[in-house]
Design an enzyme around this catalytic site. Structure first.
Site, short mmCIF file in Angstrom:
data_model
loop_
_atom_site.label_atom_id
_atom_site.label_comp_id
_atom_site.label_asym_id
_atom_site.label_seq_id
_atom_site.Cartn_x
_atom_site.Cartn_y
_atom_site.Cartn_z
N ASN A 32 0.85 -1.21 0.00
CA ASN A 32 0.00 0.00 0.00
C ASN A 32 0.88 1.25 0.00
O ASN A 32 2.10 1.16 -0.02
CB ASN A 32 -0.94 -0.03 1.22
CG ASN A 32 -0.16 -0.15 2.50
OD1 ASN A 32 0.60 0.74 2.87
ND2 ASN A 32 -0.32 -1.27 3.20
N LYS A 41 8.38 -16.66 -11.29
CA LYS A 41 7.57 -15.54 -11.76
C LYS A 41 6.36 -16.07 -12.53
O LYS A 41 6.50 -16.92 -13.41
CB LYS A 41 8.44 -14.67 -12.67
CG LYS A 41 7.75 -13.42 -13.11
CD LYS A 41 8.62 -12.59 -14.03
CE LYS A 41 7.75 -11.55 -14.71
NZ LYS A 41 8.39 -10.96 -15.87
N PRO A 79 -2.29 -11.87 10.25
CA PRO A 79 -2.54 -11.72 11.69
C PRO A 79 -2.67 -10.23 12.02
O PRO A 79 -2.03 -9.39 11.39
CB PRO A 79 -1.27 -12.30 12.33
CG PRO A 79 -0.23 -12.27 11.26
CD PRO A 79 -0.97 -12.41 9.95
N ASP A 80 -3.51 -9.93 13.00
CA ASP A 80 -3.63 -8.54 13.45
C ASP A 80 -2.56 -8.32 14.52
O ASP A 80 -2.67 -8.84 15.64
CB ASP A 80 -5.04 -8.27 13.99
CG ASP A 80 -5.26 -6.78 14.20
OD1 ASP A 80 -4.39 -6.13 14.80
OD2 ASP A 80 -6.30 -6.27 13.74
N ILE A 81 -1.54 -7.56 14.17
CA ILE A 81 -0.39 -7.40 15.07
C ILE A 81 -0.80 -6.65 16.33
O ILE A 81 -0.52 -7.07 17.45
CB ILE A 81 0.75 -6.66 14.33
CG1 ILE A 81 1.14 -7.48 13.09
CG2 ILE A 81 1.96 -6.45 15.23
CD1 ILE A 81 1.97 -6.75 12.08
N LYS A 113 -12.85 0.40 16.56
CA LYS A 113 -11.54 -0.27 16.57
C LYS A 113 -10.93 -0.30 17.96
O LYS A 113 -10.24 -1.26 18.32
CB LYS A 113 -10.58 0.42 15.61
CG LYS A 113 -10.73 -0.09 14.20
CD LYS A 113 -9.76 0.49 13.22
CE LYS A 113 -10.23 0.08 11.83
NZ LYS A 113 -9.60 0.84 10.77
N1 CTP Z 1 -3.01 -3.31 12.38
C1 CTP Z 1 -2.14 -4.32 12.77
N2 CTP Z 1 -2.15 -5.50 12.09
C2 CTP Z 1 -3.01 -5.71 11.07
C3 CTP Z 1 -3.89 -4.66 10.66
C4 CTP Z 1 -3.86 -3.48 11.35
O1 CTP Z 1 -1.35 -4.15 13.71
N3 CTP Z 1 -2.98 -6.85 10.42
C5 CTP Z 1 -3.02 -2.07 13.16
C6 CTP Z 1 -2.54 -0.85 12.42
O2 CTP Z 1 -1.16 -0.67 12.57
C7 CTP Z 1 -3.34 0.25 13.09
C8 CTP Z 1 -4.64 -0.43 13.45
O3 CTP Z 1 -4.34 -1.81 13.49
O4 CTP Z 1 -2.75 0.67 14.27
C9 CTP Z 1 -5.79 -0.18 12.54
O5 CTP Z 1 -5.42 -0.38 11.21
P1 CTP Z 1 -6.41 -0.14 10.02
O6 CTP Z 1 -5.75 -0.49 8.73
O7 CTP Z 1 -7.05 1.20 10.14
O8 CTP Z 1 -7.53 -1.18 10.38
P2 CTP Z 1 -7.80 -2.65 9.96
O9 CTP Z 1 -7.62 -3.53 11.15
O10 CTP Z 1 -7.02 -3.02 8.75
O11 CTP Z 1 -9.35 -2.59 9.68
P3 CTP Z 1 -10.15 -2.18 8.36
O12 CTP Z 1 -9.37 -2.69 7.21
O13 CTP Z 1 -11.45 -2.86 8.58
O14 CTP Z 1 -10.30 -0.70 8.39
#
Ligand code: CTP
Length: 407
Positions: A212, A290, A307-309, A340
């Site tokens: 991104n 590739k 994973p959501d860190i 959130k």
């Molecule tokens: N974050 C994280 N790990 C992930 C996704 C998000 O640690 N896999 C953390 C980001 O660093 C930020 C927060 O979660 O501090 C919110 O990130 P954001 O991209 O706004 O939210 P998402 O969890 O991706 O939710 P959505 O895509 O539904 O907006």
């Protein structure tokens, strides 16, 4: 009147008509008790003399890079390191161009490249030189490198033109010097801060990835501010092209899984701030070769959620005392942030609008809303550095409430 006793300033005088104001600046600094060592560029010697400046400063004035006696008395490296602050006044267009490009072909530019101290520049030049695209680029680069700028002021110039370009008055420069030499409070000394920043890259094949637009600027600014407040600062960073802030330990990563592994290895910490724009999905099976066009159907990529860190660390047994998330939203910014906060289990969410028109991604400014259980606080539009400083001071107060973050 703030005393500067015990402080040492290296004043670098560039070659411009404003060089005469260096006399007054030296006098003011001496009145406050500072030691002032002076370097004159060759051009500056056409406007002021070493004799007049050394009479005022009570110190030898340095002019040449290749003077053997100076190297014995005090080498150019030591000259730039023994000071508490380096001040360039006047900072001519030429001198600033040299600084911005790292040239070192005389004593002034060599000292500027060799210094490990903060630098304050007081630009002075013709109005057209000041507004030239090249100077604008150079000033931007210098600011990016951490150089502080005072002035220039607007007014009538020695050349008869009118506009911005007049060097700041000695009193203004003195005020900036006093501010920069103020002892900084270190409320986070002995504390550890973990920060994630930048995008992650999820490989598709050896040459392609999902990622991104995150520039990492806000996270790097927060790391700089945390280190400035005395914290042991670990910055887990996805691929960005930013300089490492002083005093910050950077752990480079590519994927979300790598970012999580490093974060888990770093806890426990006192404060964790998650600014990274983690890619939400990864390709389940990365192709080892590739992917080639087949002339027919495009390949089907099967994605899995990363994973959501933030949520993992916030819910771990070794949860940091303060967990801060960022919420990048394109609409209903605060509403989503409030959700959130709860969903991810953090103490604070810094919500910002990253819609295309906001200019946040890659830009230097940010408008954020601080969301906690006690409500939403709207902050005005600020530079990312200012947001970082204000946020870190707030977190320091939350962590060590008995101490005022900044005196
Ligand atoms: N974050 C994280 N790990 C992930 C996704 C998000 O640690 N896999 C953390 C980001 O660093 C930020 C927060 O979660 O501090 C919110 O990130 P954001 O991209 O706004 O939210 P998402 O969890 O991706 O939710 P959505 O895509 O539904 O907006």
């Amino acid at each position: 009147m703030t005393s500067l006793a015990g402080k040492s300033v290296l004043l670098i005088v560039g070659g411009g008509i404003a060089a005469y104001k260096a006399h007054e600046l030296v006098r003011l600094l001496k009145t406050r008790g500072a030691t002032v060592r002076i370097i004159l560029t060759k051009a500056a010697e056409q406007f002021v003399t070493p004799l007049s400046l050394s009479s005022l400063s009570g110190e030898k004035v340095y002019t040449s890079l290749f003077s053997l006696t100076d190297e014995i008395e005090m080498g150019h490296i030591q000259l730039s390191r023994s000071a508490d602050l380096v001040v360039v006044a006047p900072a001519t267009a030429d001198l600033m161009a040299k600084m911005a490009h790292g040239l070192a072909d005389d004593l002034a530019s060599t000292a500027l490249l060799a210094t490990d101290k903060r630098v304050l520049a007081a630009p002075a030049m013709n109005v057209r030189m000041w507004s030239h695209a090249a100077t604008e680029r150079n000033v931007e680069s210098l600011k990016h490198d951490g150089v502080s700028i005072v002035g220039p002021n607007e007014g009538e110039m020695a050349c008869g033109e009118f506009g911005p370009g007049r060097m700041a008055e000695p009193n203004q420069i003195l005020t900036a010097i006093v501010e920069m030499l103020k002892p900084r409070a270190q409320p986070l000394a002995g504390k550890k801060v973990l920060i994630t920043a930048g995008p992650t890259r999820e490989p598709i094949d050896p040459v392609r990835f999902i990622s991104n637009h995150s520039s990492g600027k806000q996270g790097y600014a927060i790391a700089k501010a945390a280190a400035g407040l005395g914290a042991e600062t670990v910055l887990v960073s996805g691929p960005v092209s930013l300089p490492i802030p002083p005093g910050v330990q950077v752990m480079p990563v590519e994927t979300a899984q790598e970012m999580l592994d490093i974060c888990e290895g770093e806890i426990p910490v006192d404060i964790a701030i998650f600014t990274a724009a983690v890619a939400d999905w990864r390709v389940v099976t990365e192709s080892s070769e590739k992917l080639k066009k087949t002339g027919g159907a495009a390949p089907n990529l099967t994605l899995a959620e990363n994973p959501d860190i933030l949520a993992t660390i916030a819910r771990s047994a070794k949860r940091p005392r303060i967990v801060v998330g960022f919420a990048a939203e394109t609409e209903h910014v605060t509403e989503h942030a409030v959700q959130k906060l709860e969903k991810k289990g953090c103490d604070l969410i810094v919500a910002n609008d990253v819609s295309r028109t906001s200019g946040v991604f890659g830009g230097d400014r940010n408008t954020v809303h601080l969301v906690s259980v006690s409500g939403v606080e709207d902050w005005p539009n600020m530079s990312k550095d200012e947001v970082a400083q204000k946020l870190m001071e707030r977190l320091a107060q939350m962590l060590v409430p008995q101490q005022k973050a900044v005196e």
